[in-house]
Design an enzyme around this catalytic site. Structure first.
Site, PDB file in Angstrom:
ATOM      1  N   TYR A 241      65.951 -40.890  26.939  1.00 47.63           N
ATOM      2  CA  TYR A 241      64.818 -40.728  26.041  1.00 47.63           C
ATOM      3  C   TYR A 241      65.112 -39.696  24.951  1.00 47.63           C
ATOM      4  CZ  TYR A 241      62.332 -43.028  29.896  1.00 47.63           C
ATOM      5  OH  TYR A 241      61.944 -43.902  30.888  1.00 47.63           O
TER       6      TYR A 241
ATOM      7  N   HIS B  79      68.818 -45.490  36.235  1.00 49.32           N
ATOM      8  CA  HIS B  79      67.966 -46.075  35.200  1.00 49.32           C
ATOM      9  C   HIS B  79      68.147 -47.585  35.086  1.00 49.32           C
ATOM     10  CE1 HIS B  79      65.937 -44.864  31.140  1.00 49.32           C
ATOM     11  NE2 HIS B  79      65.363 -45.908  31.687  1.00 49.32           N
TER      12      HIS B  79
END
Length: 328
Positions: A55, A121
């Site tokens: 992010y 992830h």
């Protein structure tokens, strides 16, 4: 705030997904605005904060590290490895050596010596999940993570990983308009004692009812590449909102509150992590933990918004190749 469990942790029933404070949905908020969101979440009883190395290519972890460090002992801090920015490009890499290096960098950015729940992830198709999770398990033994999770994987992959090390949480998209976890993942989580962490529980803003014109999305907003937000599909999906908003009005709550309450009623092992960049929107998220829905209401919502009534795929064909979830 009511609580639920993720592995060894008691967490707020509503967590905060922090991605959009740095990433994905157009221009992120200012640092001051982000600080207001995080402070408001803390003051509202939220204890679960979710981020990732990807992010903002590390910027989100740095932001949380700076702003949440004084509160570290009262929160459950989760982050993700296995997908990150490399020279400005998103890369999926689940090799053990990459995971180790990524987590060391995350710990520095987060200003902590341990990540409470460390997620993989994305599954790297070039690396067996056993190898990736094995490296993550080594980090648990080294005291750099307390529990492990997976993101966007199938029930089969979850079971393979769980055989290597207990998986405390499976994170995947789940909402009224994305029902894929109902195929197998939710039940696998129940069987294994794994919590299900629902990201994008507000259908990437759709269920808030404020996004009526997708042409207003910023050029870099990731929703522009998602079929459901393409004009021809979105026009059809908008027709679902009238009935949904009528249900919220009947219950005297905000649409986002109703969307989260529906999720909480799908199982005690489910923890939604909505995100917002507006501190004034937090209360509508927080009070969802209090809203009780009867069977008739749940039935009407299920009939209104489901995989048959929603138009368009959730991901583009290219992005779909990067995930391991079951598909209808």
């Amino acid at each position: 705030m009511k609580t639920r469990r993720i592995g060894p942790f008691e967490v707020s029933a509503i967590g905060l997904g922090c991605m959009n404070l740095s990433h994905a949905y157009g221009t992120p908020p200012s640092r001051d605005e982000a600080a207001q969101v995080l402070d408001g979440a803390l003051n509202g009883g939220i204890t679960l904060f979710d981020t990732a190395a990807l992010y903002g290519f590390g910027a989100n972890e740095e932001l949380l590290g700076d702003l949440l460090a004084p509160h570290r002992e009262r929160i459950v801090l989760t982050s993700k490895c296995g997908m990150q920015g490399v020279n400005g490009v998103r890369v999926i890499d689940g090799r053990p050596e990459t995971i180790r290096a990524s987590v060391e960098a995350s710990l520095k950015r987060l200003r902590t010596d341990v990540i409470d729940v460390l997620y993989l992830h994305r599954l790297d198709p070039q690396v067996g999940v056993e190898d990736s999770v094995g490296a993550m398990a080594d980090l648990v033994r080294a005291g750099k993570a307390r529990a492990l999770g997976l993101s966007e994987v199938s029930a089969t992959t979850l079971r393979r990983a769980h055989a290597v090390h207990p998986i405390a949480a499976l994170q995947s998209e789940y909402s009224l308009w994305t029902r894929n976890p109902e195929i197998a993942a939710l039940e696998a989580c129940r069987e294994l004692g794994t919590s299900f962490v629902a990201f994008s529980p507000l259908a990437r803003g759709f269920l808030g009812g404020k996004l009526r014109d997708v042409s207003l999305l910023e050029p870099k907003d990731i929703r522009r590449a998602m079929p459901r937000f393409a004009p021809e599909h979105y026009a059809a999906n908008l027709k679902l909102l009238d009935g949904f908003e009528a249900e919220a009005e009947r219950l005297n709550c905000a649409p986002v509150t109703l969307a989260l309450a529906w999720l909480l009623h799908q199982g005690e092992h489910i923890v939604p992590i909505p995100g917002t960049s507006k501190p004034e929107h937090l209360w509508a998220l927080i009070v969802a933990a209090r809203l009780q829905l009867d069977r008739a209401t749940l039935g009407r919502l299920d009939a209104l918004i489901n995989r048959q009534t929603v138009s368009g795929a959730r991901y583009s064909a290219t992005t779909q190749t990067e995930i391991d979830t079951e598909e209808f």
